[in-house]
Design an enzyme around this catalytic site. Structure first.
Site, short mmCIF file in Angstrom:
data_model
loop_
_atom_site.label_atom_id
_atom_site.label_comp_id
_atom_site.label_asym_id
_atom_site.label_seq_id
_atom_site.Cartn_x
_atom_site.Cartn_y
_atom_site.Cartn_z
N SER A 289 2.37 -13.97 16.13
CA SER A 289 1.42 -13.14 16.87
C SER A 289 -0.01 -13.28 16.36
O SER A 289 -0.95 -12.96 17.09
CB SER A 289 1.86 -11.68 16.82
OG SER A 289 2.04 -11.25 15.48
N ASP B 233 -0.92 -0.62 12.07
CA ASP B 233 -1.03 -2.08 12.11
C ASP B 233 -2.14 -2.55 11.17
O ASP B 233 -3.33 -2.46 11.50
CB ASP B 233 -1.31 -2.54 13.54
CG ASP B 233 -1.26 -4.05 13.70
OD1 ASP B 233 -1.18 -4.75 12.67
OD2 ASP B 233 -1.33 -4.53 14.85
N HIS C 157 -2.47 -7.40 12.20
CA HIS C 157 -3.29 -8.01 13.24
C HIS C 157 -4.75 -7.56 13.09
O HIS C 157 -5.06 -6.73 12.24
CB HIS C 157 -2.75 -7.66 14.62
CG HIS C 157 -1.34 -8.12 14.81
ND1 HIS C 157 -0.25 -7.28 14.59
CD2 HIS C 157 -0.83 -9.32 15.18
CE1 HIS C 157 0.87 -7.96 14.81
NE2 HIS C 157 0.55 -9.19 15.17
#
Length: 391
Positions: free
Chosen positions: A128, A366, A369
């Protein structure tokens, strides 16, 4: 020196030899390079080549002109990286740019990038974070042209093909978090079988189409997995084994990059350049692990002298990437090393701002990311520099 003086100012018969003797008088002077234009001309001393700047070592400096896009000008930002949409209150994290030591890294120029890659293709292969990188590039290029989605799969497939018709440029995204062939264990959700000596055919089978392949991966190797080599179980990570094995995810990560690089080198149809991108930090969680309440709430970058050194599995993954890059044979491969720069940006992650506060989602804070726009846009400053240099 007396001999040199006599030859310079003595009889004319010695003048013919003076150039040779003068050169010998200065052999101990550093950084001189003597160049002859032809056999009869005199030599001249050229300046020493200026060493290339290491664009991967530097500091983040304030930049009031950042960012180059917003979530309103780019419609290709995934929900959980759309920090501005989901109410992140501090926006100072957007006002920085990466400045290498001793030189400047130009701001990303979408016109220039599309000129460099015209009639070419770039494939992002990884997890990702490869997608995060590709989406940043999409947003930066949107000022000039938005591509056609020419993906041959349905919308649920994570692989994508985007085509920039005005420049005959194609951008591929391949979901291949382990780079090698893998499969989920049917009766163990979230557990994978990794075939460490077999490359992932999803991307390798079409590698002949790529002018550039950008390989990356790290985070998924910290998950539960079984390791196979020659179709035999040889080890695993966080799983019960019926054999004795000392192999850990350090081994699986290293072998995945080795297998991917060797597969590309052995593919006679592949004539492109490989860009190996080093890992993005996994260690920005504070106050606990990712599943124990850890978060990343800082609002400014670290300076280089404030940044804690990498350690543990993160350091070992990084080291194995460098070593496999150096050992790659028969391949045009370059290293893209944004790791040090990104270690300084604990402020650039979505944290809790990847969804609305009242939404019930099974999602941890998160800190892996990157917000878009955000620090990851610097990866494309680096990428354009590298592609321009290679051309």
């Amino acid at each position: 020196m007396v001999l040199c003086f006599k030859l310079l100012f003595g009889p004319s018969a010695a003048i013919f030899l003076s150039a040779v003797v003068i050169l010998s008088c200065f052999t101990n002077v550093p950084h001189l390079q003597v160049i002859y234009t032809d056999e009869l001309s005199h030599p001249y001393v050229a300046p020493a080549p200026v060493p290339k700047c290491d664009i991967f070592r530097g500091e983040w400096v304030p930049d009031p002109d950042s960012p180059q896009y917003t979530n309103e000008t780019c419609d290709f930002i995934q929900e959980h990286q759309n920090c501005m949409r989901y109410g992140r209150p501090d926006l100072d994290f957007l006002k920085w740019r990466w400045k290498p030591d001793g030189c400047d890294l130009p701001r990303f120029d979408p016109h220039r990038f599309l000129q460099v890659v015209a009639n070419k293709s770039v494939a992002f292969v990884g997890d990702s974070l490869a997608r995060n990188h590709m989406q940043s590039l999409f947003c930066l290029l949107a000022k000039v042209e938005k591509p056609k989605d020419v993906s041959v799969t349905d919308r649920t497939d994570p692989n994508m093909i985007l085509y920039y018709e005005g420049y005959n440029f194609t951008m591929y995204l391949f979901w291949s978090p382990f780079l090698v062939r893998s499969e989920e264990v049917a009766d163990q959700p979230g557990v994978s079988r990794l075939y460490l000596d077999e490359p992932d055919d999803k991307w390798l089978s079409v590698a002949s189409r790529f002018d550039y392949v950008l390989l990356s991966g790290a985070n998924w190797f910290t998950r539960q997995s079984y390791f196979y080599e020659r179709r035999q179980l040889v080890g695993g990570m966080y799983v019960a084994l019926n054999l004795t094995s000392s192999l850990t995810n350090r081994h699986s990560h290293r072998m995945a990059f080795r297998t991917a690089l060797r597969a590309l080198a052995a593919d006679a149809r592949f004539r492109g350049k490989v860009i190996l991108r080093t890992l993005s930090p996994m260690s920005h969680f504070e106050g606990g692990a990712y599943d124990k309440g850890g978060d990343c709430r800082r609002t400014r970058p670290y300076r280089a002298d404030e940044t804690a050194p990498m350690e543990g599995v993160e350091l070992e993954f990084y080291t194995s990437q460098l070593e496999e890059f150096r050992e790659a044979k028969g391949l045009d491969v370059v290293l893209m090393d944004p790791t040090a720069a990104m270690l300084m940006r604990p402020d650039g992650h979505p944290s809790r701002y990847g969804h609305w506060p009242d939404e019930k989602r099974m999602m941890y804070n998160d800190c892996i990311h990157w917000c878009l726009p955000g620090p990851i846009d610097a990866w494309n400053d680096m990428l354009l520099h590298m592609l321009s240099d290679s051309n």
